[in-house]
Design an enzyme around this catalytic site. Structure first.
Site, PDB file in Angstrom:
ATOM      1  N   CYS A   1      20.246  54.778  38.370  1.00  0.00           N
ATOM      2  CA  CYS A   1      19.058  54.885  39.226  1.00  0.00           C
ATOM      3  C   CYS A   1      18.547  53.498  39.595  1.00  0.00           C
ATOM      4  CB  CYS A   1      17.978  55.711  38.541  1.00  0.00           C
ATOM      5  SG  CYS A   1      17.555  55.110  36.913  1.00  0.00           S
TER       6      CYS A   1
ATOM      7  N   ASP B   1      24.455  57.531  32.093  1.00  0.00           N
ATOM      8  CA  ASP B   1      23.366  57.733  33.060  1.00  0.00           C
ATOM      9  C   ASP B   1      22.092  57.133  32.472  1.00  0.00           C
ATOM     10  OD1 ASP B   1      21.623  58.598  35.000  1.00  0.00           O
ATOM     11  OD2 ASP B   1      21.757  60.725  34.510  1.00  0.00           O
TER      12      ASP B   1
ATOM     13  N   CYS C   1       3.124  62.959  56.903  1.00  0.00           N
ATOM     14  CA  CYS C   1       2.002  63.037  55.966  1.00  0.00           C
ATOM     15  C   CYS C   1       0.870  62.118  56.413  1.00  0.00           C
ATOM     16  CB  CYS C   1       2.483  62.621  54.575  1.00  0.00           C
ATOM     17  SG  CYS C   1       1.143  62.550  53.382  1.00  0.00           S
TER      18      CYS C   1
ATOM     19  N   CYS D   1       5.100  57.672  48.382  1.00  0.00           N
ATOM     20  CA  CYS D   1       6.174  57.348  49.327  1.00  0.00           C
ATOM     21  C   CYS D   1       5.939  55.939  49.881  1.00  0.00           C
ATOM     22  CB  CYS D   1       6.163  58.330  50.501  1.00  0.00           C
ATOM     23  SG  CYS D   1       6.498  60.028  49.999  1.00  0.00           S
TER      24      CYS D   1
ATOM     25  N   GLN E   1      15.848  66.242  36.339  1.00  0.00           N
ATOM     26  CA  GLN E   1      15.931  65.588  37.646  1.00  0.00           C
ATOM     27  C   GLN E   1      14.968  66.273  38.620  1.00  0.00           C
ATOM     28  OE1 GLN E   1      17.773  62.966  38.539  1.00  0.00           O
ATOM     29  NE2 GLN E   1      19.197  62.745  36.850  1.00  0.00           N
TER      30      GLN E   1
ATOM     31  N   GLU F   1      21.595  61.227  23.180  1.00  0.00           N
ATOM     32  CA  GLU F   1      20.294  61.000  23.803  1.00  0.00           C
ATOM     33  C   GLU F   1      19.313  60.571  22.715  1.00  0.00           C
ATOM     34  OE1 GLU F   1      18.440  61.199  26.801  1.00  0.00           O
ATOM     35  OE2 GLU F   1      16.738  60.930  25.443  1.00  0.00           O
TER      36      GLU F   1
HETATM   37  N1  SAH Z   1      21.566  62.414  32.229  1.00  0.00           N
HETATM   38  C1  SAH Z   1      20.253  63.001  32.168  1.00  0.00           C
HETATM   39  C2  SAH Z   1      19.122  62.011  31.821  1.00  0.00           C
HETATM   40  C3  SAH Z   1      19.154  60.670  32.466  1.00  0.00           C
HETATM   41  S1  SAH Z   1      17.673  59.736  32.278  1.00  0.00           S
HETATM   42  C4  SAH Z   1      19.958  63.757  33.429  1.00  0.00           C
HETATM   43  O1  SAH Z   1      20.626  63.582  34.427  1.00  0.00           O
HETATM   44  O2  SAH Z   1      19.038  64.564  33.442  1.00  0.00           O
HETATM   45  C5  SAH Z   1      18.073  58.612  31.031  1.00  0.00           C
HETATM   46  C6  SAH Z   1      17.937  59.171  29.618  1.00  0.00           C
HETATM   47  O3  SAH Z   1      18.323  58.171  28.694  1.00  0.00           O
HETATM   48  C7  SAH Z   1      16.541  59.603  29.213  1.00  0.00           C
HETATM   49  O4  SAH Z   1      16.586  60.935  28.796  1.00  0.00           O
HETATM   50  C8  SAH Z   1      16.195  58.654  28.040  1.00  0.00           C
HETATM   51  O5  SAH Z   1      15.413  59.276  27.047  1.00  0.00           O
HETATM   52  C9  SAH Z   1      17.541  58.295  27.507  1.00  0.00           C
HETATM   53  N2  SAH Z   1      17.689  57.035  26.763  1.00  0.00           N
HETATM   54  C10 SAH Z   1      17.004  55.878  26.934  1.00  0.00           C
HETATM   55  N3  SAH Z   1      17.510  54.917  26.149  1.00  0.00           N
HETATM   56  C11 SAH Z   1      18.541  55.455  25.445  1.00  0.00           C
HETATM   57  C12 SAH Z   1      19.469  54.948  24.491  1.00  0.00           C
HETATM   58  N4  SAH Z   1      19.434  53.685  24.090  1.00  0.00           N
HETATM   59  N5  SAH Z   1      20.408  55.797  24.015  1.00  0.00           N
HETATM   60  C13 SAH Z   1      20.472  57.079  24.424  1.00  0.00           C
HETATM   61  N6  SAH Z   1      19.613  57.607  25.327  1.00  0.00           N
HETATM   62  C14 SAH Z   1      18.662  56.817  25.833  1.00  0.00           C
END
Ligand code: SAH
Length: 458
Positions: free
Chosen positions: A409, A382, A72, A81, A283, A333
């Site tokens: 992450c 996650d 790029c 990046c 994602q 969530e």
């Molecule tokens: N597992 C999903 C999203 C992961 S991102 C995937 O793979 O697509 C992390 C997520 O946690 C986000 O959607 C965010 O809104 C949520 N989140 C943040 N704090 C939270 C909490 N205290 N309890 C539940 N969810 C939460």
């Protein structure tokens, strides 16, 4: 004594957490962006603190063996990046090291059996979502592209090498549309103008394309011409507007208006179909996500009779992947809209053993466990970068599932949380990083922890 504006020659010895090179001048540490381990460089000191400083790369005197010429032309300037100048294999090694270092230094784990990082087969054109800011340059010309690193000045470009290649056609068209019909770009400083961002999404398996224009207003003129042009792009399924009239640098507003087609696109991860709207979290790298979720599934090693919790479940992505193999999955969530999407996703896939709750994981899990006596054989988490709330970790420890699968992450908060779980009676069994974001410094990691008392079974 190193001072601001000094020009020095240093050799890069290490990479920092943000991908910057680290070199030493007579023992004094300097952080230098766009450099690679092994580079001998001439730098100019921009900021000099007591024990370390920041310098700008002026000239590469001897390039590192790991340096490549980025595909790029705006790499290095663009904020997207950070390490495109590094050979991809070296990028993977860097990410693996980052995870290992966090687990040892922060987590206190010494014997870690880490599985090799899952790299990308082709680390280009992988993102299914892109957001292009629109503005004007000093000469008053419309610019569309990406923010330069750490600023809000827009680098004009049609071509992002990590975004879906359909973006090139979309941006070319939007550029001509904006110019021809005098659509005023948004001015962040004065909070005037109309067009703020162009959001695109692409379904890699379905080929479906979405264009969502973020506007500082209620509507956009010449909609028929807009639709006429965008519809010609193969795969176009959704053209919509997102209303954001706030004086903020948050990209999206809450309201979405359909202009043409649907307000969503669909895509698959594995066999599971997902409906994705402009506001959904999904994602960004679908090919690697499938590998990531398969790994989470492999670590969970479900036999069909388990009750599984998927905490921080977003639109139910991991939950629905797990549902096929589990007796029952509960997803939790915090964002209500995401749970609405999760329920729709369960329905369109005919999955009836997944249930979803809106709320904070650290509130819902203890409540359901206490009031309804819901059990958990496996808990998947996650969380966002800040990691899990300590209250949640305490609840996990007291519920004592056999397995905890942690998808992370951020290796630093991952290591912190694993340490806590370890102290609460869990053994670190498996670790595997996955590269979801080639050319950036980010890395995902999947971890399996087993209850010590059940360690033999895990
Ligand atoms: N597992 C999903 C999203 C992961 S991102 C995937 O793979 O697509 C992390 C997520 O946690 C986000 O959607 C965010 O809104 C949520 N989140 C943040 N704090 C939270 C909490 N205290 N309890 C539940 N969810 C939460």
């Amino acid at each position: 004594m190193v001072k601001k504006n000094d020009q020095l020659i240093v050799t890069i010895e290490d990479i920092g957490a943000n991908g910057e090179g680290i070199g030493k001048y007579q023992g004094y540490t300097l952080f230098i962006k766009n450099t690679a381990v092994g580079d001998k460089v001439l730098v100019k000191v921009m900021k000099a603190g007591k024990s370390y400083g920041y310098a700008r790369l002026m000239e590469i005197i001897e390039p590192s063996a790991f340096r490549v010429s980025p595909i790029c032309p705006i790499a290095g300037k663009c904020g997207g990046c950070q390490i495109m100048h590094l050979d991809y294999e070296k990028q993977l090694e860097y990410k693996e090291d980052k995870v290992r270092n966090c687990l040892t230094k922060i987590g206190g784990f010494d014997k870690i059996t880490m599985e090799p990082i899952v790299g990308m087969d082709y680390p280009y054109y992988y993102r299914n979502k892109s957001q292009f800011p629109v503005g004007k340059n000093k000469e008053g010309k419309v610019v569309i592209g990406f923010y330069a690193s750490r600023t809000h000045s827009i680098i004009d470009t049609d071509h992002c090498y990590i975004g879906a290649d359909v973006n090139i056609k979309i941006i070319k068209f939007m550029r001509s549309f904006t110019e021809k019909y005098n659509i005023e770009p948004y001015d962040e400083v004065k909070h005037t103008g109309l067009l703020r961002h162009i959001l695109t999404r692409m379904g890699y398996k379905t080929g479906e394309v979405m264009v969502c224009l973020v506007i500082n207003g209620k509507d956009i003129p010449h909609k028929n011409k807009l639709v006429e042009g965008l519809r010609k792009i193969p795969g176009m399924k959704s053209i919509c507007l997102n209303i954001n009239t706030s004086n903020t640098n948050v990209i999206l507003g809450e309201k979405v208006i359909k202009v043409w087609g649907e307000t969503y696109i669909e895509d698959y991860i594995g066999k599971v179909k997902y409906r994705i709207s402009p506001l959904s979290f999904f994602q960004v790298n679908p090919i690697q996500t499938e590998k990531l979720y398969n790994l989470a599934l492999e670590y969970a090693d479900l036999q069909g009779d388990e009750v599984v919790w998927d905490l921080y479940c977003g639109i139910g992505t991991i939950s629905l992947f797990l549902a096929e193999k589990a007796k029952k999955v509960y997803g939790v969530e915090i964002i209500p809209q995401a749970i609405e999407d999760a329920k729709v996703n369960a329905r369109i896939n005919g999955i009836d053993n997944a249930e979803f709750y809106v709320g904070a994981a650290e509130e819902i899990l203890p409540k359901k466990h206490k009031e309804e006596n819901i059990s958990a054989d496996v808990i998947v988490v996650d969380p966002p970068r800040k990691g899990c709330d300590q209250k949640l970790l305490d609840t996990i420890i007291s519920i004592a599932p056999k397995k905890v699968v942690y998808v992370s992450c951020d290796p630093a908060t991952l290591a912190r949380d694993l340490k806590y779980l370890h102290e609460g009676g869990y053994e670190l069994k498996k670790v595997r990083p996955v590269d979801q974001f080639g050319h950036s410094v980010h890395v995902e990691t999947v971890v399996l922890m087993c209850a010590s008392s059940e360690a033999g079974k895990c």
